[in-house]
Design a protein around this motif. Structure first.
Motif, PDB file in Angstrom:
ATOM      1  N   VAL A  39       0.837  -1.198   0.000  1.00  0.00           N
ATOM      2  CA  VAL A  39       0.000   0.000   0.000  1.00  0.00           C
ATOM      3  C   VAL A  39       0.877   1.254   0.000  1.00  0.00           C
ATOM      4  CG1 VAL A  39      -1.795   1.299   1.213  1.00  0.00           C
ATOM      5  CG2 VAL A  39      -1.949  -1.201   1.045  1.00  0.00           C
ATOM      6  N   GLU A  40       1.998   1.225   0.723  1.00  0.00           N
ATOM      7  CA  GLU A  40       2.934   2.353   0.692  1.00  0.00           C
ATOM      8  C   GLU A  40       3.417   2.636  -0.728  1.00  0.00           C
ATOM      9  OE1 GLU A  40       5.990   1.180   3.444  1.00  0.00           O
ATOM     10  OE2 GLU A  40       4.909   1.997   5.168  1.00  0.00           O
ATOM     11  N   ILE A  41       3.724   1.585  -1.479  1.00  0.00           N
ATOM     12  CA  ILE A  41       4.169   1.752  -2.868  1.00  0.00           C
ATOM     13  C   ILE A  41       3.062   2.371  -3.707  1.00  0.00           C
ATOM     14  CG2 ILE A  41       4.774   0.476  -4.980  1.00  0.00           C
ATOM     15  CD1 ILE A  41       6.300  -1.499  -3.079  1.00  0.00           C
ATOM     16  N   LEU A  42       1.855   1.842  -3.584  1.00  0.00           N
ATOM     17  CA  LEU A  42       0.733   2.400  -4.338  1.00  0.00           C
ATOM     18  C   LEU A  42       0.495   3.858  -3.983  1.00  0.00           C
ATOM     19  CD1 LEU A  42      -1.699  -0.632  -4.091  1.00  0.00           C
ATOM     20  CD2 LEU A  42      -0.685   0.258  -6.208  1.00  0.00           C
ATOM     21  N   LEU A  43       0.507   4.156  -2.689  1.00  0.00           N
ATOM     22  CA  LEU A  43       0.298   5.540  -2.256  1.00  0.00           C
ATOM     23  C   LEU A  43       1.373   6.469  -2.797  1.00  0.00           C
ATOM     24  CD1 LEU A  43      -0.850   5.558   1.485  1.00  0.00           C
ATOM     25  CD2 LEU A  43      -1.840   6.849  -0.401  1.00  0.00           C
ATOM     26  N   ALA A  44       2.626   6.068  -2.680  1.00  0.00           N
ATOM     27  CA  ALA A  44       3.727   6.906  -3.158  1.00  0.00           C
ATOM     28  C   ALA A  44       3.602   7.148  -4.660  1.00  0.00           C
ATOM     29  CB  ALA A  44       5.072   6.261  -2.828  1.00  0.00           C
ATOM     30  N   ASN A  45       3.299   6.109  -5.419  1.00  0.00           N
ATOM     31  CA  ASN A  45       3.201   6.258  -6.870  1.00  0.00           C
ATOM     32  C   ASN A  45       1.976   7.063  -7.280  1.00  0.00           C
ATOM     33  OD1 ASN A  45       5.568   4.829  -7.105  1.00  0.00           O
ATOM     34  ND2 ASN A  45       4.580   2.898  -7.624  1.00  0.00           N
ATOM     35  N   ALA A  46       0.857   6.861  -6.606  1.00  0.00           N
ATOM     36  CA  ALA A  46      -0.352   7.632  -6.909  1.00  0.00           C
ATOM     37  C   ALA A  46      -0.137   9.111  -6.577  1.00  0.00           C
ATOM     38  CB  ALA A  46      -1.543   7.082  -6.127  1.00  0.00           C
ATOM     39  N   ARG A  47       0.473   9.377  -5.442  1.00  0.00           N
ATOM     40  CA  ARG A  47       0.731  10.771  -5.053  1.00  0.00           C
ATOM     41  C   ARG A  47       1.719  11.433  -5.993  1.00  0.00           C
ATOM     42  NH1 ARG A  47       0.829   9.360   1.447  1.00  0.00           N
ATOM     43  NH2 ARG A  47      -1.409   9.724   1.786  1.00  0.00           N
ATOM     44  N   ALA A  48       2.747  10.700  -6.401  1.00  0.00           N
ATOM     45  CA  ALA A  48       3.728  11.261  -7.337  1.00  0.00           C
ATOM     46  C   ALA A  48       3.076  11.601  -8.677  1.00  0.00           C
ATOM     47  CB  ALA A  48       4.882  10.281  -7.539  1.00  0.00           C
ATOM     48  N   ALA A  49       2.114  10.789  -9.092  1.00  0.00           N
ATOM     49  CA  ALA A  49       1.414  11.026 -10.356  1.00  0.00           C
ATOM     50  C   ALA A  49       0.279  12.042 -10.201  1.00  0.00           C
ATOM     51  CB  ALA A  49       0.861   9.708 -10.901  1.00  0.00           C
ATOM     52  N   LYS A  50       0.017  12.446  -8.958  1.00  0.00           N
ATOM     53  CA  LYS A  50      -1.026  13.429  -8.647  1.00  0.00           C
ATOM     54  C   LYS A  50      -2.432  12.970  -9.069  1.00  0.00           C
ATOM     55  CE  LYS A  50       2.044  17.469  -8.719  1.00  0.00           C
ATOM     56  NZ  LYS A  50       3.024  16.866  -7.946  1.00  0.00           N
ATOM     57  N   VAL A  51      -2.687  11.669  -8.840  1.00  0.00           N
ATOM     58  CA  VAL A  51      -4.035  11.159  -9.094  1.00  0.00           C
ATOM     59  C   VAL A  51      -4.815  11.169  -7.777  1.00  0.00           C
ATOM     60  CG1 VAL A  51      -3.229   9.697 -10.996  1.00  0.00           C
ATOM     61  CG2 VAL A  51      -3.501   8.708  -8.716  1.00  0.00           C
ATOM     62  N   PRO A  52      -6.134  11.192  -7.837  1.00  0.00           N
ATOM     63  CA  PRO A  52      -6.918  11.173  -6.606  1.00  0.00           C
ATOM     64  C   PRO A  52      -6.682   9.894  -5.790  1.00  0.00           C
ATOM     65  CG  PRO A  52      -8.279  11.842  -8.459  1.00  0.00           C
ATOM     66  CD  PRO A  52      -6.980  11.354  -9.027  1.00  0.00           C
ATOM     67  N   VAL A  53      -6.693  10.067  -4.482  1.00  0.00           N
ATOM     68  CA  VAL A  53      -6.578   8.959  -3.539  1.00  0.00           C
ATOM     69  C   VAL A  53      -7.829   8.991  -2.661  1.00  0.00           C
ATOM     70  CG1 VAL A  53      -5.272   7.980  -1.606  1.00  0.00           C
ATOM     71  CG2 VAL A  53      -4.053   9.012  -3.552  1.00  0.00           C
ATOM     72  N   ILE A  54      -8.504   7.846  -2.584  1.00  0.00           N
ATOM     73  CA  ILE A  54      -9.727   7.739  -1.788  1.00  0.00           C
ATOM     74  C   ILE A  54      -9.547   6.608  -0.787  1.00  0.00           C
ATOM     75  CG2 ILE A  54     -12.211   7.290  -1.820  1.00  0.00           C
ATOM     76  CD1 ILE A  54     -12.182   8.313  -4.755  1.00  0.00           C
ATOM     77  N   PHE A  55      -9.695   6.932   0.492  1.00  0.00           N
ATOM     78  CA  PHE A  55      -9.638   5.948   1.567  1.00  0.00           C
ATOM     79  C   PHE A  55     -11.061   5.571   1.950  1.00  0.00           C
ATOM     80  CE2 PHE A  55      -5.673   8.236   1.976  1.00  0.00           C
ATOM     81  CZ  PHE A  55      -4.753   7.290   2.417  1.00  0.00           C
ATOM     82  N   LEU A  56     -11.375   4.280   1.959  1.00  0.00           N
ATOM     83  CA  LEU A  56     -12.631   3.816   2.526  1.00  0.00           C
ATOM     84  C   LEU A  56     -12.359   3.459   3.978  1.00  0.00           C
ATOM     85  CD1 LEU A  56     -14.108   1.511  -0.271  1.00  0.00           C
ATOM     86  CD2 LEU A  56     -14.420   3.959   0.080  1.00  0.00           C
ATOM     87  N   GLN A  57     -13.243   3.890   4.858  1.00  0.00           N
ATOM     88  CA  GLN A  57     -13.079   3.657   6.300  1.00  0.00           C
ATOM     89  C   GLN A  57     -14.346   3.019   6.835  1.00  0.00           C
ATOM     90  OE1 GLN A  57     -12.595   7.240   8.673  1.00  0.00           O
ATOM     91  NE2 GLN A  57     -11.304   6.132  10.127  1.00  0.00           N
TER      92      GLN A  57
END
Length: 192
Positions: A39-57
């Motif tokens: 998940v850290e890898i996905l988050l880092a890559n998504a943030r670097a690409a500036k795509v939306p990130v949605i957390f379900l809680q």
């Protein structure tokens, strides 16, 4: 179920129920450290690409490990400005939430999904996303669940890794399964 040859580009990252109760301490899913890394890898890559990130809680019932406003209910990863939290009380992240409106509001049709539990909330959310016409990419190393205890009729327990793989398989031919979180490419929808 596709393993190669499909477009592995996602325009949004959806992280399902990666909450303290499920990923830390004695009640964590088996392989929780591997899940954290993926998940850290996905988050880092998504943030670097500036795509939306949605957390379900998940909002669990009173007395459960994910009861709202308890330590176990808290998200494991910190949000960055502009990221979204969609609270839910059912397995399916679309059921009674604003998840679909968020995705369509951004004009997004391709998502990467990760988190837990493989056979419950993650699978229910992925299945509905595909029914709604979204392309769904699932990294094999970025979802997890618990061991399944022995069942009726003398059925044997099922190790968590096998249960996760079976959940992955149950999603059918429409899902795009990739080997690792690093295999997912993120790109803004406007750049696509």
């Amino acid at each position: 179920m596709t393993f190669t040859g499909e477009d592995k580009t996602a325009h949004v990252l959806v992280i399902v129920d990666v909450q303290n109760a499920f990923i830390t301490g004695s009640e964590a899913v088996p392989d929780h450290v591997q899940l954290q890394r993926a998940v850290e890898i996905l988050l880092a890559n998504a943030r670097a690409a500036k795509v939306p990130v949605i957390f379900l809680q998940n909002d669990g019932p009173a007395g459960t490990a994910d009861e709202p406003n308890t330590d176990g209910w808290q998200l494991f990863f910190a949000l960055k400005p502009g990221e979204h939290v969609v609270r839910k009380s059912r397995d399916d992240g679309f059921d009674g939430t604003e998840l679909e409106a968020l995705l369509t509001g951004y004009g997004l049709r391709s998502l990467a999904i990760c988190g837990m539990q493989s056979e419950m909330c993650l699978a229910a959310t992925a299945r509905t996303a595909m029914q709604k016409g979204f392309s769904v990419i699932l990294p094999h190393d970025a979802h997890a669940t618990y061991d399944v205890p022995a069942g009726p009729g003398g059925s044997e327990p099922v190790p968590a890794r096998m249960a996760a793989r079976a959940a992955e398989w149950s999603l059918g031919d429409e899902i795009i399964v990739v080997g690792t979180a690093a295999d997912v490419c993120f790109q803004t929808a406007s750049a696509a």
